[in-house]
Motif scaffolding. Structure first.
Motif, PDB file in Angstrom:
ATOM      1  N   LEU A  18      35.209  51.796  44.935  1.00 12.54           N
ATOM      2  CA  LEU A  18      35.345  50.860  46.047  1.00 12.54           C
ATOM      3  C   LEU A  18      36.568  49.993  45.782  1.00 12.54           C
ATOM      4  O   LEU A  18      36.838  49.639  44.626  1.00 12.54           O
ATOM      5  N   TYR A  19      37.293  49.635  46.847  1.00 14.67           N
ATOM      6  CA  TYR A  19      38.496  48.824  46.697  1.00 14.67           C
ATOM      7  C   TYR A  19      38.454  47.602  47.602  1.00 14.67           C
ATOM      8  O   TYR A  19      37.803  47.600  48.644  1.00 14.67           O
ATOM      9  N   LEU A  20      39.209  46.580  47.196  1.00 16.80           N
ATOM     10  CA  LEU A  20      39.472  45.438  48.063  1.00 16.80           C
ATOM     11  C   LEU A  20      40.937  45.080  47.901  1.00 16.80           C
ATOM     12  O   LEU A  20      41.335  44.550  46.857  1.00 16.80           O
ATOM     13  N   GLN A  21      41.721  45.399  48.903  1.00 18.20           N
ATOM     14  CA  GLN A  21      43.126  45.013  48.914  1.00 18.20           C
ATOM     15  C   GLN A  21      43.239  43.618  49.499  1.00 18.20           C
ATOM     16  O   GLN A  21      42.805  43.386  50.634  1.00 18.20           O
ATOM     17  N   MET A  22      43.813  42.706  48.738  1.00 17.06           N
ATOM     18  CA  MET A  22      43.907  41.317  49.149  1.00 17.06           C
ATOM     19  C   MET A  22      45.377  40.935  49.271  1.00 17.06           C
ATOM     20  O   MET A  22      46.107  40.949  48.272  1.00 17.06           O
ATOM     21  N   ASN A  23      45.797  40.628  50.480  1.00 19.51           N
ATOM     22  CA  ASN A  23      47.177  40.220  50.745  1.00 19.51           C
ATOM     23  C   ASN A  23      47.224  38.763  51.197  1.00 19.51           C
ATOM     24  O   ASN A  23      46.206  38.198  51.609  1.00 19.51           O
ATOM     25  N   SER A  24      48.391  38.180  51.122  1.00 18.47           N
ATOM     26  CA  SER A  24      48.595  36.795  51.563  1.00 18.47           C
ATOM     27  C   SER A  24      47.535  35.869  50.987  1.00 18.47           C
ATOM     28  O   SER A  24      46.911  35.081  51.711  1.00 18.47           O
ATOM     29  N   LEU A  25      47.345  35.960  49.698  1.00 14.67           N
ATOM     30  CA  LEU A  25      46.288  35.186  49.042  1.00 14.67           C
ATOM     31  C   LEU A  25      46.548  33.684  49.149  1.00 14.67           C
ATOM     32  O   LEU A  25      47.700  33.222  49.121  1.00 14.67           O
ATOM     33  N   LYS A  26      45.454  32.945  49.260  1.00 13.71           N
ATOM     34  CA  LYS A  26      45.495  31.493  49.388  1.00 13.71           C
ATOM     35  C   LYS A  26      44.720  30.869  48.236  1.00 13.71           C
ATOM     36  O   LYS A  26      43.818  31.496  47.681  1.00 13.71           O
ATOM     37  N   PRO A  27      45.019  29.618  47.900  1.00 15.78           N
ATOM     38  CA  PRO A  27      44.251  28.957  46.831  1.00 15.78           C
ATOM     39  C   PRO A  27      42.741  28.972  47.102  1.00 15.78           C
ATOM     40  O   PRO A  27      41.951  29.075  46.143  1.00 15.78           O
ATOM     41  N   GLU A  28      42.347  28.897  48.346  1.00 17.58           N
ATOM     42  CA  GLU A  28      40.914  28.897  48.666  1.00 17.58           C
ATOM     43  C   GLU A  28      40.257  30.256  48.469  1.00 17.58           C
ATOM     44  O   GLU A  28      39.034  30.372  48.592  1.00 17.58           O
ATOM     45  N   ASP A  29      41.032  31.283  48.150  1.00 19.33           N
ATOM     46  CA  ASP A  29      40.460  32.578  47.798  1.00 19.33           C
ATOM     47  C   ASP A  29      40.046  32.639  46.331  1.00 19.33           C
ATOM     48  O   ASP A  29      39.440  33.631  45.895  1.00 19.33           O
ATOM     49  N   THR A  30      40.355  31.607  45.578  1.00 22.86           N
ATOM     50  CA  THR A  30      39.991  31.571  44.163  1.00 22.86           C
ATOM     51  C   THR A  30      38.476  31.635  43.998  1.00 22.86           C
ATOM     52  O   THR A  30      37.750  30.820  44.573  1.00 22.86           O
ATOM     53  N   ALA A  31      38.014  32.613  43.224  1.00 22.42           N
ATOM     54  CA  ALA A  31      36.578  32.831  43.037  1.00 22.42           C
ATOM     55  C   ALA A  31      36.376  34.007  42.092  1.00 22.42           C
ATOM     56  O   ALA A  31      37.335  34.719  41.752  1.00 22.42           O
ATOM     57  N   VAL A  32      35.132  34.205  41.697  1.00 24.37           N
ATOM     58  CA  VAL A  32      34.741  35.451  41.048  1.00 24.37           C
ATOM     59  C   VAL A  32      34.306  36.408  42.150  1.00 24.37           C
ATOM     60  O   VAL A  32      33.480  36.050  42.990  1.00 24.37           O
ATOM     61  N   TYR A  33      34.875  37.584  42.139  1.00 25.72           N
ATOM     62  CA  TYR A  33      34.592  38.587  43.161  1.00 25.72           C
ATOM     63  C   TYR A  33      33.650  39.649  42.600  1.00 25.72           C
ATOM     64  O   TYR A  33      33.878  40.169  41.502  1.00 25.72           O
ATOM     65  N   TYR A  34      32.625  39.953  43.382  1.00 24.59           N
ATOM     66  CA  TYR A  34      31.602  40.913  42.976  1.00 24.59           C
ATOM     67  C   TYR A  34      31.531  42.067  43.981  1.00 24.59           C
ATOM     68  O   TYR A  34      31.555  41.829  45.198  1.00 24.59           O
ATOM     69  N   CYS A  35      31.377  43.273  43.472  1.00 23.70           N
ATOM     70  CA  CYS A  35      31.027  44.386  44.349  1.00 23.70           C
ATOM     71  C   CYS A  35      29.524  44.605  44.248  1.00 23.70           C
ATOM     72  O   CYS A  35      28.901  44.283  43.231  1.00 23.70           O
ATOM     73  N   ALA A  36      28.951  45.118  45.316  1.00 20.88           N
ATOM     74  CA  ALA A  36      27.503  45.286  45.376  1.00 20.88           C
ATOM     75  C   ALA A  36      27.158  46.528  46.180  1.00 20.88           C
ATOM     76  O   ALA A  36      27.879  46.895  47.105  1.00 20.88           O
ATOM     77  N   ALA A  37      26.045  47.150  45.809  1.00 19.08           N
ATOM     78  CA  ALA A  37      25.558  48.349  46.472  1.00 19.08           C
ATOM     79  C   ALA A  37      24.157  48.105  47.010  1.00 19.08           C
ATOM     80  O   ALA A  37      23.335  47.452  46.349  1.00 19.08           O
ATOM     81  N   ARG A  38      23.922  48.631  48.186  1.00 20.45           N
ATOM     82  CA  ARG A  38      22.617  48.479  48.790  1.00 20.45           C
ATOM     83  C   ARG A  38      21.900  49.826  48.789  1.00 20.45           C
ATOM     84  O   ARG A  38      22.473  50.822  49.214  1.00 20.45           O
ATOM     85  N   SER A  39      20.642  49.833  48.357  1.00 19.13           N
ATOM     86  CA  SER A  39      19.918  51.093  48.207  1.00 19.13           C
ATOM     87  C   SER A  39      19.477  51.679  49.538  1.00 19.13           C
ATOM     88  O   SER A  39      19.415  52.904  49.698  1.00 19.13           O
ATOM     89  N   TYR A  40      19.149  50.814  50.502  1.00 16.89           N
ATOM     90  CA  TYR A  40      18.568  51.295  51.749  1.00 16.89           C
ATOM     91  C   TYR A  40      19.264  50.647  52.935  1.00 16.89           C
ATOM     92  O   TYR A  40      19.889  49.599  52.820  1.00 16.89           O
TER      93      TYR A  40
END
Length: 124
Positions: A79-101
């Protein structure tokens, strides 16, 4: 069960780009609707983007729409997340997640498997 490992975070200046990856192992990756979420210090985990099993349907939070792109490569179990034009408010820990159903959701409580997180820091 599926195991998820994020990579690609870092420290960048405002306006820069980053691409996060989430490598999946275990059961068939294409069976899982996937999502990206983020959490800044002192805040709750928030929805960023979701993608359907096939990758044909995506959905974004208003705060990232037009700047971030979620995608998946089912042949590479990634899985990918392309992040462009980043802003200071995008600062965070980023998590990927999967849903079973079911289908994708913006609610983190409906996801069953989570990665360990990737730190993204954007300086002004």
């Amino acid at each position: 069960q599926v195991q998820l490992v994020e990579s690609g975070g870092g420290l960048v200046q405002a306006g820069a780009s980053l691409r996060l990856s989430c490598a999946a192992s275990g059961r068939t990756f294409s069976n899982y609707p996937m999502g990206w979420f983020r959490q800044a210090p002192g805040t709750e985990r928030e929805f960023v983007a979701t993608i359907s099993r096939s990758g044909g349907s995506t959905y974004y939070a208003d705060s990232v729409k037009g700047r971030f792109t979620i995608s998946r490569d089912n042949a590479k179990n990634t899985l990918y997340l392309q992040m462009n034009s980043l802003k200071p408010e995008d600062t965070a820990v980023y998590y990927c997640a999967a849903r079973s159903y079911g289908i994708t959701s913006i609610s983190p409580s409906l996801y069953d498997y989570w990665g360990q997180g990737a730190q993204v820091a954007v300086s002004s």
